[in-house]
Design an enzyme around this catalytic site. Structure first.
Site, PDB file in Angstrom:
ATOM      1  N   CYS A 151      18.016  44.810 -44.063  1.00 13.47           N
ATOM      2  CA  CYS A 151      17.286  43.568 -43.829  1.00 13.47           C
ATOM      3  C   CYS A 151      17.326  43.184 -42.351  1.00 13.47           C
ATOM      4  O   CYS A 151      16.784  43.884 -41.501  1.00 13.47           O
ATOM      5  CB  CYS A 151      17.837  42.486 -44.748  1.00 13.47           C
ATOM      6  SG  CYS A 151      16.888  40.968 -44.800  1.00 13.47           S
ATOM      7  N   HIS A 152      17.978  42.075 -42.000  1.00 15.88           N
ATOM      8  CA  HIS A 152      18.095  41.622 -40.623  1.00 15.88           C
ATOM      9  C   HIS A 152      19.291  42.260 -39.899  1.00 15.88           C
ATOM     10  O   HIS A 152      19.487  42.022 -38.707  1.00 15.88           O
ATOM     11  CB  HIS A 152      18.235  40.097 -40.572  1.00 15.88           C
ATOM     12  CG  HIS A 152      16.961  39.367 -40.876  1.00 15.88           C
ATOM     13  ND1 HIS A 152      16.351  39.400 -42.110  1.00 15.88           N
ATOM     14  CD2 HIS A 152      16.188  38.573 -40.110  1.00 15.88           C
ATOM     15  CE1 HIS A 152      15.260  38.659 -42.087  1.00 15.88           C
ATOM     16  NE2 HIS A 152      15.139  38.147 -40.879  1.00 15.88           N
ATOM     17  N   GLY A 153      20.088  43.059 -40.596  1.00 19.90           N
ATOM     18  CA  GLY A 153      21.250  43.717 -40.004  1.00 19.90           C
ATOM     19  C   GLY A 153      20.945  44.522 -38.752  1.00 19.90           C
ATOM     20  O   GLY A 153      21.742  44.534 -37.808  1.00 19.90           O
ATOM     21  N   LEU A 165      19.254  43.825 -36.337  1.00 18.41           N
ATOM     22  CA  LEU A 165      19.230  42.977 -35.136  1.00 18.41           C
ATOM     23  C   LEU A 165      20.528  43.102 -34.346  1.00 18.41           C
ATOM     24  O   LEU A 165      20.529  42.965 -33.122  1.00 18.41           O
ATOM     25  CB  LEU A 165      18.983  41.514 -35.518  1.00 18.41           C
ATOM     26  CG  LEU A 165      17.606  41.192 -36.102  1.00 18.41           C
ATOM     27  CD1 LEU A 165      17.546  39.720 -36.516  1.00 18.41           C
ATOM     28  CD2 LEU A 165      16.494  41.532 -35.126  1.00 18.41           C
TER      29      LEU A 165
END
Length: 190
Positions: free
Chosen positions: A120-122, A124
């Site tokens: 997912c946003h990991g 980033l």
């Protein structure tokens, strides 16, 4: 072959993307140490539940409290003892990537070619650590531009799939949990 894994946590990481790998990786025989900057073992972080309900993006609801089982400051001195890194998605990666110690930890795993699982946003956090230049990585679609702007190649995968490139296993969201964990376990036990 049991491996010792570090999970980087923060408030409002995605519930499934935290709870499921934490339990599943332990069921596969690995030791998972979950830490959060500014918190100690036994303290909790709040999770959020992201759901796909037909809107242009996911909805967000308050999830469970997740109990940490490690002390952030202690793992900074023990990075060599860890075999892999797990970075759940949700809101947390948006702000934990601002912490210099989180970047130091992430760079350790990148530079030592240790298995890394991001979802997912990991990714980033990998972007902030400069770890995706010339690399392929999946992510939640809204994070795709970040992967690309960092010099990486954003890989769109379908629901129920994950992407492996070198030591990084990535996926866009919790619907990809099974292959994401399976592929990470394969990397860990090579």
């Amino acid at each position: 072959m049991s491996k010792k894994l570090l999970m980087l946590c923060g408030d409002f990481m995605e519930d499934y993307e935290t709870m499921v790998p934490f339990v599943a990786l332990q069921c596969l025989g690995h030791k998972v140490i979950a830490v959060c900057k500014g918190k100690k073992s036994g303290e909790t972080v709040k999770t959020s539940v992201h759901d796909f309900e037909g809107q242009q993006t996911y909805s967000e609801k308050v999830g469970h409290n997740f109990w940490l089982n490690g002390n952030f400051n202690e793992v900074l001195n023990e990075l060599d003892s860890f075999d892999g890194l797990v970075i759940p998605g949700g809101r947390a990666p948006e702000y934990i990537r601002l912490e210099k110690e989180v970047i130091t930890i992430t760079k350790h795993f990148l530079e030592n070619n240790k298995p890394i699982a991001v979802i997912c946003h990991g990714p980033l956090v990998l972007v902030a650590a400069g770890g995706l230049k010339g690399r392929e990585c999946s992510a939640y679609p809204a994070c795709g531009p970040d992967v690309t702007l960092s010099g990486g190649k954003y890989i769109k995968v379908e629901s129920g799939q994950s992407h492996v490139e070198g030591n990084i296993v990535s996926a866009p969201d919790w619907t990809c949990m099974v292959p994401w964990i399976q592929n990470y376990h394969k990397l860990l036990t090579k």
